[in-house]
Design a protein around this motif. Structure first.
Motif, short mmCIF file in Angstrom:
data_model
loop_
_atom_site.label_atom_id
_atom_site.label_comp_id
_atom_site.label_asym_id
_atom_site.label_seq_id
_atom_site.Cartn_x
_atom_site.Cartn_y
_atom_site.Cartn_z
N TYR A 314 0.77 -1.16 0.08
CA TYR A 314 0.06 -0.03 0.01
C TYR A 314 1.12 1.29 0.11
N PHE A 315 0.35 2.27 -0.80
CA PHE A 315 1.33 3.37 -0.88
C PHE A 315 0.34 4.24 -0.04
N GLY A 316 0.71 4.89 1.02
CA GLY A 316 -0.22 5.70 2.05
C GLY A 316 0.25 7.10 2.11
N ALA A 317 -0.68 7.89 2.59
CA ALA A 317 -0.52 9.35 2.99
C ALA A 317 -0.83 9.85 4.14
N SER A 318 -0.27 10.10 5.07
CA SER A 318 -0.72 10.49 6.60
C SER A 318 -0.29 11.75 7.03
N SER A 319 -1.04 12.28 7.90
CA SER A 319 -0.43 13.17 8.96
C SER A 319 -0.20 12.49 10.33
N ILE A 320 1.04 12.55 10.99
CA ILE A 320 1.37 11.80 12.03
C ILE A 320 1.59 12.73 13.15
N LYS A 321 1.00 12.60 14.39
CA LYS A 321 1.33 13.18 15.46
C LYS A 321 1.91 12.27 16.45
N LYS A 322 2.64 12.54 17.30
CA LYS A 322 3.34 11.74 18.37
C LYS A 322 3.39 12.28 19.94
N LYS A 323 3.20 11.19 20.67
CA LYS A 323 3.42 11.62 22.14
C LYS A 323 4.19 10.38 22.78
N SER A 324 4.79 10.70 23.73
CA SER A 324 5.67 9.95 24.54
C SER A 324 5.57 10.15 26.09
N ILE A 325 6.06 9.23 26.85
CA ILE A 325 5.87 9.20 28.25
C ILE A 325 6.91 8.09 28.58
N PHE A 326 7.58 8.17 30.09
CA PHE A 326 8.21 7.23 30.62
C PHE A 326 7.48 6.41 31.57
N ILE A 327 7.81 5.20 31.56
CA ILE A 327 7.38 4.60 32.65
C ILE A 327 8.41 3.89 33.41
N TYR A 328 8.62 4.29 34.82
CA TYR A 328 9.62 3.91 35.70
C TYR A 328 9.68 2.76 36.46
N ARG A 329 10.71 2.21 36.86
CA ARG A 329 11.05 1.14 37.56
C ARG A 329 10.18 1.23 38.83
N THR A 330 10.03 2.64 39.54
CA THR A 330 9.52 2.77 40.73
C THR A 330 7.87 2.69 40.60
N ASP A 331 7.34 2.61 39.08
CA ASP A 331 5.90 2.43 39.19
C ASP A 331 5.37 0.87 39.29
N ILE A 332 6.37 0.20 39.29
CA ILE A 332 6.04 -1.34 39.52
C ILE A 332 5.69 -1.63 40.66
N GLU A 333 4.56 -2.18 41.23
CA GLU A 333 4.19 -2.56 42.42
C GLU A 333 4.84 -3.61 42.96
N GLY A 334 5.02 -3.77 44.41
CA GLY A 334 5.43 -4.91 45.07
C GLY A 334 6.85 -4.83 44.79
N PHE A 335 7.53 -5.85 44.44
CA PHE A 335 8.89 -6.06 44.35
C PHE A 335 9.28 -6.19 42.91
N PRO A 336 9.83 -5.15 42.32
CA PRO A 336 10.40 -5.28 40.80
C PRO A 336 11.27 -6.31 40.57
N PRO A 337 11.43 -7.12 39.59
CA PRO A 337 12.34 -8.28 39.15
C PRO A 337 13.75 -7.69 39.37
N ILE A 338 14.73 -8.50 39.91
CA ILE A 338 16.06 -8.08 40.14
C ILE A 338 16.96 -8.40 38.91
#
Length: 360
Positions: A314-338
């Motif tokens: 397919y040959f496409g034509a699009s407008s692109i909008k971007k958004k980003s975030i960080f998910i931190y290790r501290t957002d993991i509940e309980g005990f994060p994997p070592i």
């Protein structure tokens, strides 16, 4: 015959890959892949013949490839090898409201062209949210285990202008390895230090001595969306609410520090929406798009004078909008994997680089 197609777009020198699996009894099909957007180029078009193994796909060389708009502007693309053709760095750029067409001819004189595709408006993504959850999964030994992860969702408001979108995402995370801890056996069976040269360490009489900075201890790994995700459902009062984008598994590698996810929202025409919607429906229904056959997902590329020729892509034509975030290790509940100790060159991971991303 299973065919793996990689649909890719070159935007700001970054490749974004859409991987599509097809099942077909046809040995060899022409595949055309490309897009123009309202982002800065160059744009990349690939023309190739499919194969059962994607590494064996044969690029079409020496074609004459052109992108044109409905205002009479056009640009002949530059051949880059192995079936790739690109626009110039300061070449044509997509504009919302204009329509674009790909045309090309092969060495034998056969001509092809796409339908005109209009770049529809794009309201963008308002918010990205994530939810921590634990779900039960069954491993290869048929044992049920708890798996931690994050569901990532987006909300887009004010969709009156255009309600047809596709989303794709790119995830990036940091890994740290210890190639200086590599050992090897001597003839008598004892282990001695054998650090990788890229670690900056040497074995000096049985002791590790650092003589240079490590070049392969810290890397950033990138992973991409693997399924077609189009707008459907969850449309409430002029907005998309809590659209599920992906699930990020928490393991000993991904959350050493944090996880960066960037989501792209691509506006679609009705025809493009139908194409990607069919692929999405097949993926959801069967886990892959093995059926129906490729003829039912015919794209918008046509062989002039040979209407019966099946062309994928397919040959496409699009407008692109971007958004980003960080998910931190501290957002993991309980005990994060070592984090585990990994004794290897971090650059050997898939899609790895030792160059720190600008956004990190």
């Amino acid at each position: 015959m299973r065919i793996v197609l990689y649909f890719l777009i070159l935007l700001c020198c970054i490749s974004c890959i859409d991987k599509i699996d097809l099942d077909t009894s046809t040995e060899r099909l022409l595949v055309v892949d490309g897009m123009i957007t309202d982002q800065n180029g160059p744009y990349l078009v690939r023309i190739y013949y499919s194969a059962s193994d994607s590494t064996l796909a044969q690029g079409v060389d020496n074609a004459t490839v052109t992108i044109s708009d409905d205002q009479g502007n056009s640009e002949k693309l530059i051949y880059s090898g192995n079936g790739y053709y690109r626009t110039a760095n300061n070449g044509i750029q997509g504009v919302i409201g204009r329509s674009y067409q790909l045309s090309f001819s092969l060495e034998d004189g056969q001509k092809y062209e796409s339908d005109f595709e209009r770049i529809e408006p794009n309201v963008g993504i308002d918010t990205i949210t994530f939810d921590y959850l634990v779900k039960q999964v069954t491993n290869n030994n048929n044992v049920e285990l708890d798996e931690q992860g994050f569901d990532v969702n987006i909300t887009s408001n004010k969709l009156e202008e255009n309600k047809q979108y596709r989303w794709r995402w790119t995830g990036t995370y940091y890994v740290k390895t210890n190639p200086e801890l590599r050992t090897e056996k001597t003839p008598d069976g004892s282990l001695v230090p054998a650090p990788l040269p890229c670690s900056g360490y040497v074995n000096d009489g049985g002791f590790l001595v650092q003589v240079a900075p490590c070049e392969c201890c810290e890397c950033w790994l990138t992973e991409y969306s693997q399924k077609s995700l189009v707008s459907e459902g969850r449309f409430i009062s002029g907005s998309f609410q809590d659209v599920f984008i992906t699930h990020i598994k928490i393991d000993k590698l991904r959350f050493i520090e944090k996880y960066h996810i960037e989501i792209e929202q691509l506006s679609l025409t009705r025809d493009a929406y139908s194409f990607w919607k069919l692929i999405a429906t097949q993926q959801q229904g069967t886990g892959s798009i093995f059926a129906p056959p490729p003829a039912t997902i015919r794209g918008n590329i046509h062989a002039l004078g040979r209407e019966d020729e099946l062309i994928l892509g397919y040959f496409g034509a699009s407008s692109i909008k971007k958004k980003s975030i960080f998910i931190y290790r501290t957002d993991i509940e309980g005990f994060p994997p070592i984090p585990e100790v990994i004794i290897k060159d971090c650059r050997t991971f898939p899609n790895a680089t030792n160059v720190r991303p600008d956004f990190w």
